[in-house]
Enzyme design. Sequence first.
Site, PDB file in Angstrom:
ATOM      1  N   HIS A  13       0.826  -1.220   0.000  1.00 25.42           N
ATOM      2  CA  HIS A  13       0.000   0.000   0.000  1.00 25.42           C
ATOM      3  C   HIS A  13       0.862   1.272   0.000  1.00 25.42           C
ATOM      4  O   HIS A  13       1.997   1.231  -0.418  1.00 25.42           O
ATOM      5  CB  HIS A  13      -0.995  -0.045   1.161  1.00 25.42           C
ATOM      6  N   GLU A  27      -2.144   0.142   7.851  1.00 21.99           N
ATOM      7  CA  GLU A  27      -1.274  -0.899   7.300  1.00 21.99           C
ATOM      8  C   GLU A  27      -0.072  -0.304   6.576  1.00 21.99           C
ATOM      9  O   GLU A  27       1.059  -0.746   6.753  1.00 21.99           O
ATOM     10  CB  GLU A  27      -2.087  -1.792   6.348  1.00 21.99           C
ATOM     11  N   HIS A  82       2.685  -7.143   4.392  1.00 22.84           N
ATOM     12  CA  HIS A  82       1.308  -6.661   4.585  1.00 22.84           C
ATOM     13  C   HIS A  82       0.797  -6.957   5.989  1.00 22.84           C
ATOM     14  O   HIS A  82       1.371  -7.775   6.705  1.00 22.84           O
ATOM     15  CB  HIS A  82       0.365  -7.343   3.579  1.00 22.84           C
ATOM     16  N   GLU A 150       1.618 -11.726   5.654  1.00 24.58           N
ATOM     17  CA  GLU A 150       0.577 -11.024   6.415  1.00 24.58           C
ATOM     18  C   GLU A 150       0.950 -11.217   7.882  1.00 24.58           C
ATOM     19  O   GLU A 150       0.664 -12.250   8.483  1.00 24.58           O
ATOM     20  CB  GLU A 150      -0.810 -11.619   6.124  1.00 24.58           C
TER      21      GLU A 150
HETATM   22 ZN   LIG Z   1      -2.257  -5.342   2.400  1.00 30.65          ZN
END
Ligand SMILES: [Zn+2]
Length: 344
Positions: A13, A27, A82, A150
Amino acid sequence: MSVNRIICLDAGHGGKDSGATGYGLREKDLCLERVLRMKQLFERKYRGSTVLLTRNTDVFLELGERVQVANEAGADVFISDHKNALNGSARGFESFIWNGGVSPSTRKLQATVHQHVIGALKRYNMPDRGKKQADFSVVKGSNMPAVLLEEGFIDHETDNSLLRQTDFKEAYCQAVVEGVAEYLGLQTKKDSRNSATSKEDKQDVLEHREIALQPTGAFATIQSTLNRRYNLSITIDNLFGPETREAFVKGLQTELNKQYNRGLTVDGVFGPKTKASCVNIREGASGNITWILQAILYCLGYQLGEIDGEFGIKTREAVKTFQRDTKLKIDGIAGKETFQKLFG
Ligand SMILES: [Zn+2]
């Protein structure tokens, strides 16, 4: 002469795309913070590698641009970092590779990094959601083994507390770096130099010592202030969880009773009576209610400078940001509605 390996780290992002959010954390900020630290660790600990970042500031990049950076540089490894989200209902770490035709090297990279991360996060009881495969374009389009990580769920209260905790962050970054280094067979600087007295090593020792002294940190300081000031005995674990939130409410109730004779039961529950008793706190105010306001905003991830009980411009701006995020009237004045969103 050892071969130089290129590691491409991709912070998910950025810019207009915040990614997932939770409890005041975004995030995109966490991802950037992680890859910057990982780059530093690679450079400090290992030789024979160059670390490339797809972004090193808060900018927006298309998914294709991220892959392009890695492909054009001829990177050996691509790691995309992420944070997860699922309506506050899930926890844990998981890793992804493409669900198409991946090479054995890709599987090996995923397995090695995954194992290191799970090993390091075990002591935080971070659940292992497994090694997964999905049609994510950043891991699909890259020419080299690529894994998307993640780290945890930003919108789950427990994971969120961990994601902002210094020693947890450090454990995660080190584990990813060690996993990639093992996969690439990188030599540590210590191995090649056979000396433990360099500046970098001393720096590492210092950092480890800081971690060993946990729990310290801003949350821990807030927790001990709450205990001391309001005669409580919450656990000083440097984590912002339900116990600390309740302590904030007890503090607020105590102050409202002391300063405004509200006669509230100090039970740590922000109910209708407590809400009705709240006063407007605005720029120029100072004292313990302002401190409580600043401290909880800080715990929720809002930047406001010093937590000093003085309601200045930075506190006003933090209140406004919080009001914007929670869809309240944006006036920078903390009143009944703002307190309810903060504590209710
Ligand atoms: Zn993400």
